[in-house]
Design an enzyme around this catalytic site. Structure first.
Site, PDB file in Angstrom:
ATOM      1  N   ASN A 148      -9.894   1.219   2.827  1.00  3.24           N
ATOM      2  CA  ASN A 148      -9.556   1.093   4.253  1.00  3.24           C
ATOM      3  C   ASN A 148     -10.134   2.248   5.061  1.00  3.24           C
ATOM      4  O   ASN A 148     -10.628   2.061   6.179  1.00  3.24           O
ATOM      5  CB  ASN A 148      -8.038   1.017   4.443  1.00  3.24           C
ATOM      6  N   CYS A 185      -2.844  -1.770   9.421  1.00  6.35           N
ATOM      7  CA  CYS A 185      -3.166  -0.953   8.242  1.00  6.35           C
ATOM      8  C   CYS A 185      -4.177   0.171   8.433  1.00  6.35           C
ATOM      9  O   CYS A 185      -3.964   1.256   7.914  1.00  6.35           O
ATOM     10  CB  CYS A 185      -3.594  -1.856   7.096  1.00  6.35           C
ATOM     11  N   THR A 222       0.865  -1.189   0.000  1.00  2.00           N
ATOM     12  CA  THR A 222       0.000   0.000   0.000  1.00  2.00           C
ATOM     13  C   THR A 222       0.895   1.230   0.000  1.00  2.00           C
ATOM     14  O   THR A 222       1.631   1.467   0.956  1.00  2.00           O
ATOM     15  CB  THR A 222      -0.909  -0.010   1.246  1.00  2.00           C
ATOM     16  N   PHE A 255     -19.100  -4.956   9.304  1.00  2.00           N
ATOM     17  CA  PHE A 255     -18.299  -3.879   9.903  1.00  2.00           C
ATOM     18  C   PHE A 255     -19.153  -2.899  10.710  1.00  2.00           C
ATOM     19  O   PHE A 255     -18.914  -1.702  10.701  1.00  2.00           O
ATOM     20  CB  PHE A 255     -17.452  -3.170   8.822  1.00  2.00           C
TER      21      PHE A 255
HETATM   22  P1  NAD Z   1       5.165  -7.330   6.818  1.00  2.00           P
HETATM   23  O1  NAD Z   1       5.884  -6.359   7.667  1.00  2.00           O
HETATM   24  O2  NAD Z   1       4.469  -8.489   7.429  1.00  2.00           O
HETATM   25  O3  NAD Z   1       6.176  -7.923   5.736  1.00  2.00           O
HETATM   26  C1  NAD Z   1       7.086  -7.172   4.996  1.00  2.00           C
HETATM   27  C2  NAD Z   1       8.251  -8.082   4.637  1.00  2.00           C
HETATM   28  O4  NAD Z   1       9.121  -7.370   3.741  1.00  2.00           O
HETATM   29  C3  NAD Z   1       9.103  -8.494   5.835  1.00  2.00           C
HETATM   30  O5  NAD Z   1       9.248  -9.900   5.856  1.00  2.00           O
HETATM   31  C4  NAD Z   1      10.456  -7.803   5.583  1.00  2.00           C
HETATM   32  O6  NAD Z   1      11.555  -8.543   6.067  1.00  2.00           O
HETATM   33  C5  NAD Z   1      10.457  -7.718   4.071  1.00  2.00           C
HETATM   34  N1  NAD Z   1      11.367  -6.705   3.506  1.00  2.00           N
HETATM   35  C6  NAD Z   1      11.537  -5.417   3.908  1.00  2.00           C
HETATM   36  N2  NAD Z   1      12.462  -4.815   3.127  1.00  2.00           N
HETATM   37  C7  NAD Z   1      12.869  -5.721   2.219  1.00  2.00           C
HETATM   38  C8  NAD Z   1      13.797  -5.702   1.143  1.00  2.00           C
HETATM   39  N3  NAD Z   1      14.477  -4.597   0.850  1.00  2.00           N
HETATM   40  N4  NAD Z   1      13.980  -6.817   0.429  1.00  2.00           N
HETATM   41  C9  NAD Z   1      13.296  -7.946   0.724  1.00  2.00           C
HETATM   42  N5  NAD Z   1      12.389  -8.026   1.718  1.00  2.00           N
HETATM   43  C10 NAD Z   1      12.183  -6.927   2.469  1.00  2.00           C
HETATM   44  O7  NAD Z   1       4.153  -6.466   5.940  1.00  2.00           O
HETATM   45  P2  NAD Z   1       2.680  -6.858   5.444  1.00  2.00           P
HETATM   46  O8  NAD Z   1       1.737  -6.793   6.567  1.00  2.00           O
HETATM   47  O9  NAD Z   1       2.761  -8.095   4.606  1.00  2.00           O
HETATM   48  O10 NAD Z   1       2.365  -5.603   4.501  1.00  2.00           O
HETATM   49  C11 NAD Z   1       3.036  -5.418   3.284  1.00  2.00           C
HETATM   50  C12 NAD Z   1       2.326  -4.337   2.508  1.00  2.00           C
HETATM   51  O11 NAD Z   1       1.013  -4.772   2.170  1.00  2.00           O
HETATM   52  C13 NAD Z   1       2.142  -3.031   3.266  1.00  2.00           C
HETATM   53  O12 NAD Z   1       2.242  -1.962   2.351  1.00  2.00           O
HETATM   54  C14 NAD Z   1       0.729  -3.117   3.797  1.00  2.00           C
HETATM   55  O13 NAD Z   1       0.144  -1.841   3.979  1.00  2.00           O
HETATM   56  C15 NAD Z   1       0.042  -3.851   2.668  1.00  2.00           C
HETATM   57  N6  NAD Z   1      -1.135  -4.628   3.081  1.00  2.00           N
HETATM   58  C16 NAD Z   1      -1.090  -5.381   4.211  1.00  2.00           C
HETATM   59  C17 NAD Z   1      -2.184  -6.160   4.579  1.00  2.00           C
HETATM   60  C18 NAD Z   1      -2.173  -6.987   5.828  1.00  2.00           C
HETATM   61  O14 NAD Z   1      -3.221  -7.542   6.157  1.00  2.00           O
HETATM   62  N7  NAD Z   1      -1.083  -7.126   6.540  1.00  2.00           N
HETATM   63  C19 NAD Z   1      -3.308  -6.177   3.747  1.00  2.00           C
HETATM   64  C20 NAD Z   1      -3.313  -5.407   2.587  1.00  2.00           C
HETATM   65  C21 NAD Z   1      -2.214  -4.632   2.259  1.00  2.00           C
HETATM   66  C1  UGA Z   2      -8.195  -4.658   6.874  1.00  2.00           C
HETATM   67  C2  UGA Z   2      -9.176  -4.677   5.702  1.00  2.00           C
HETATM   68  O1  UGA Z   2     -10.376  -5.334   6.107  1.00  2.00           O
HETATM   69  C3  UGA Z   2      -8.567  -5.403   4.505  1.00  2.00           C
HETATM   70  O2  UGA Z   2      -9.456  -5.332   3.396  1.00  2.00           O
HETATM   71  C4  UGA Z   2      -7.249  -4.726   4.151  1.00  2.00           C
HETATM   72  O3  UGA Z   2      -6.613  -5.408   3.080  1.00  2.00           O
HETATM   73  C5  UGA Z   2      -6.339  -4.730   5.354  1.00  2.00           C
HETATM   74  O4  UGA Z   2      -6.988  -4.059   6.459  1.00  2.00           O
HETATM   75  C6  UGA Z   2      -5.051  -4.008   5.117  1.00  2.00           C
HETATM   76  O5  UGA Z   2      -4.981  -3.115   4.287  1.00  2.00           O
HETATM   77  O6  UGA Z   2      -4.138  -4.371   5.862  1.00  2.00           O
HETATM   78  P1  UGA Z   2      -7.416  -6.394   8.740  1.00  2.00           P
HETATM   79  O7  UGA Z   2      -6.721  -5.210   9.326  1.00  2.00           O
HETATM   80  O8  UGA Z   2      -6.665  -7.655   8.568  1.00  2.00           O
HETATM   81  O9  UGA Z   2      -7.983  -6.009   7.282  1.00  2.00           O
HETATM   82  O10 UGA Z   2      -8.671  -6.738   9.639  1.00  2.00           O
HETATM   83  P2  UGA Z   2     -10.208  -6.316   9.698  1.00  2.00           P
HETATM   84  O11 UGA Z   2     -11.021  -7.534   9.711  1.00  2.00           O
HETATM   85  O12 UGA Z   2     -10.545  -5.293   8.690  1.00  2.00           O
HETATM   86  O13 UGA Z   2     -10.296  -5.650  11.145  1.00  2.00           O
HETATM   87  C7  UGA Z   2      -9.596  -4.462  11.438  1.00  2.00           C
HETATM   88  C8  UGA Z   2      -9.930  -4.004  12.837  1.00  2.00           C
HETATM   89  O14 UGA Z   2     -11.276  -3.541  12.921  1.00  2.00           O
HETATM   90  C9  UGA Z   2      -9.793  -5.100  13.899  1.00  2.00           C
HETATM   91  O15 UGA Z   2      -9.210  -4.556  15.057  1.00  2.00           O
HETATM   92  C10 UGA Z   2     -11.226  -5.511  14.165  1.00  2.00           C
HETATM   93  O16 UGA Z   2     -11.420  -6.036  15.450  1.00  2.00           O
HETATM   94  C11 UGA Z   2     -11.938  -4.173  14.002  1.00  2.00           C
HETATM   95  N1  UGA Z   2     -13.376  -4.301  13.655  1.00  2.00           N
HETATM   96  C12 UGA Z   2     -13.746  -4.897  12.499  1.00  2.00           C
HETATM   97  C13 UGA Z   2     -14.338  -3.764  14.506  1.00  2.00           C
HETATM   98  O17 UGA Z   2     -14.004  -3.194  15.568  1.00  2.00           O
HETATM   99  N2  UGA Z   2     -15.653  -3.854  14.156  1.00  2.00           N
HETATM  100  C14 UGA Z   2     -16.054  -4.449  13.006  1.00  2.00           C
HETATM  101  O18 UGA Z   2     -17.272  -4.480  12.740  1.00  2.00           O
HETATM  102  C15 UGA Z   2     -15.075  -4.986  12.152  1.00  2.00           C
END
Ligand code: NAD
Ligand code: UGA
Length: 448
Positions: A226, A278, A122, A267
């Site tokens: 989000n 996030c 993101t 939600f």
């Molecule tokens: P994370 O912190 O779990 O993982 C990131 C990984 O990248 C780590 O393993 C780290 O070691 C690695 N990394 C960092 N720098 C690097 C480099 N130079 N070369 C190789 N590897 C490297 O992050 P995440 O939660 O998977 O999120 C990743 C992205 O996706 C973010 O931008 C986040 O906003 C987005 N996103 C996350 C979620 C989610 O649910 N976690 C959902 C949608 C979008």
């Molecule tokens: C959220 C979005 O739902 C994903 O679509 C997105 O990809 C992701 O963020 C991201 O960009 O990282 P996530 O953070 O894994 O996913 O979890 P959610 O299920 O969305 O819950 C987020 C937070 O809201 C939690 O703390 C949950 O307990 C809270 N929540 C959720 C509430 O308090 N009330 C609700 O009705 C739903």
């Protein structure tokens, strides 16, 4: 297709594993050596339902490999995903240093073969063009002899932690932003099995909608999605707080408004507020982007403020019942920001622990996944117990912070007898009042 995924966190690892499961040859790159070693040995570094099984299968089939060698990964991939973290800086802006490091590596290692470089992290609006610029600058700085031969695609990720594999195979939509018809077509080919629902839970559903747009709109779709979800939760929490004052039940209200198809049921669960890696960072980043372009994002700011207050509501409710918290023992049921994950990033529990500690209370916690040894550095002032009986023992109150399904079936009558005072604050409106009261608890919920 040959795919490279850079960054094997919640998003990168799930994306890599699922694409391998679909028959693609995937190389996952991470600069964390310990993580790569663990993955090579077939172990999953995160708690994500269904992921270990998929990983084992694709490793055995030779469809996935893990490396710290980014050059090898880049040479392998026709499609190269950037899936590294984009954490918030202290002021709320996005820290792009990991994306920048990857873009520089791309500039050093790209050769004359055509590549599609996909921003799955993101990233703030405009980052697609910025990544292209960093790659071109790095090619020049490294005297890379090959002419640039790549396209950038923005492909934001919408998976939720705790159901990441399910969400990958059953998305509501796939968003592809770009200006190269070739790249956009190839991305659709890569995702065809998902679009057709070959791997979906319900194969009779119509194909997954694909939103093809320009890069900036794709980037904005991610932030807007989000932000909308965060606003929706803050909205129902605000309604819950009004319900508390006027004597209405927010769960009935949520049902009543959610049946309106323009609003929807999802939600609308009131409680201690949203957390996770996030929502907070993405809403803050969007507020900053707006400010950079001379606009004050009032609704987003209000959503953040309501959420900050909401985390402290359980403290207020504890104070109303227990009065002085100094010297009291409070037990937290759940530490993670939501169930079915081990992720503690920006978990409401952390704010609650800090405030209780500041007020002089002793804080204990139990979580089905997080143990004392599993606590990240920097998380202090909490003793993590190994079972719920130890947690309840001597407590002046229990606070349900995470709605883990296990908490539905605890032996509440026994827990009540172990406590110093049987007070229960349900921070997720998750349990049945009558059951808890029959077990001997004074039961307090949010907006009910
Ligand atoms: P994370 O912190 O779990 O993982 C990131 C990984 O990248 C780590 O393993 C780290 O070691 C690695 N990394 C960092 N720098 C690097 C480099 N130079 N070369 C190789 N590897 C490297 O992050 P995440 O939660 O998977 O999120 C990743 C992205 O996706 C973010 O931008 C986040 O906003 C987005 N996103 C996350 C979620 C989610 O649910 N976690 C959902 C949608 C979008
Ligand atoms: C959220 C979005 O739902 C994903 O679509 C997105 O990809 C992701 O963020 C991201 O960009 O990282 P996530 O953070 O894994 O996913 O979890 P959610 O299920 O969305 O819950 C987020 C937070 O809201 C939690 O703390 C949950 O307990 C809270 N929540 C959720 C509430 O308090 N009330 C609700 O009705 C739903």
């Amino acid at each position: 297709m040959r795919v490279c995924v850079i960054g094997t966190g919640y998003v990168g690892l799930v994306t890599g594993a699922c694409l391998a499961y679909m028959g693609n040859e995937v190389v996952c790159v991470d600069n964390n050596e310990a993580k790569v070693e663990l993955l090579r040995s077939g172990q999953c570094p995160i708690h994500e339902p269904g992921l270990p099984e998929i990983l084992q299968q694709v490793l055995a089939q030779g469809l996935i490999a893990f490396t710290t060698d980014i050059g090898a990964g880049i040479h392998h991939g026709e499609v190269i995903f950037i899936a590294v973290g984009t954490p918030p800086l202290p002021d709320g802006r996005t820290d792009l240093r990991y994306v920048e490091a990857v873009a520089r590596s791309l500039g050093r290692h790209l050769d004359s073969d055509y590549r599609i470089i996909v921003n799955k992290s993101t990233v703030p609006i405009g980052s697609g063009d910025w990544v292209r610029m960093v790659i071109l600058d790095a090619m020049q700085a490294a005297a890379n002899p090959h002419p640039p031969h790549f396209d950038i695609v923005s492909n934001p990720e919408f998976l939720r932690e705790g159901s990441a594999v399910y969400d990958t195979f059953n998305p509501d939509r796939i968003v592809l932003g770009g200006n190269s018809a070739v790249a956009l077509e190839k991305m659709q080919t890569l995702y065809q099995g998902i679009i057709d629902r070959t791997y979906g839970a319900d194969k009779t559903l119509p194909p997954v909608p694909v939103v093809i747009t320009d890069i900036s709109s794709a980037e904005m779709i991610k932030y807007a999605a989000n932000a909308f979800l965060a606003v929706k939760i803050s909205f129902i929490n605000e309604i819950a707080n009004i319900c508390d004052r006027v004597g209405a039940d927010v769960q009935e209200v949520a049902r009543g408004i959610g049946l309106d198809s323009r609003i929807g049921q999802k939600f609308l669960q009131a409680g201690v507020g949203w957390g996770g890696s996030c929502f907070g960072k993405d809403v803050a980043a969007l507020i900053h982007t707006a400010a950079d372009y001379g606009y004050t994002a009032e609704i987003l700011q209000a959503a953040v403020k309501v959420n900050q207050q909401q985390r402290l509501l359980v403290i207020e409710k504890l104070q109303q019942s227990l009065k002085i918290l100094k010297g009291k023992t409070i037990g937290l049921l759940g530490l993670t920001f939501k169930p079915h994950t081990d992720d503690m990033r920006d978990a409401p529990s952390l704010t609650i622990i800090e405030h209780l500690h500041r007020l002089g209370a002793k804080v204990k916690a139990y979580d089905p996944i997080v143990s004392q040894s599993g606590l990240r550095d920097g998380i202090a002032h909490v003793a993590v117990e190994t079972d719920v009986e130890r947690l309840a023992d001597g407590c002046d109150a229990l606070v349900l912070v995470t709605d883990w399904p296990q908490f539905q079936n605890l032996d509440y009558p026994t827990l009540a007898t172990l406590m110093h005072q049987p007070l229960f604050i349900d921070g997720r409106n998750y349990l049945d009042r009558a059951r808890l009261e029959a077990a001997g608890f004074k039961y307090i919920a949010i907006g009910r």
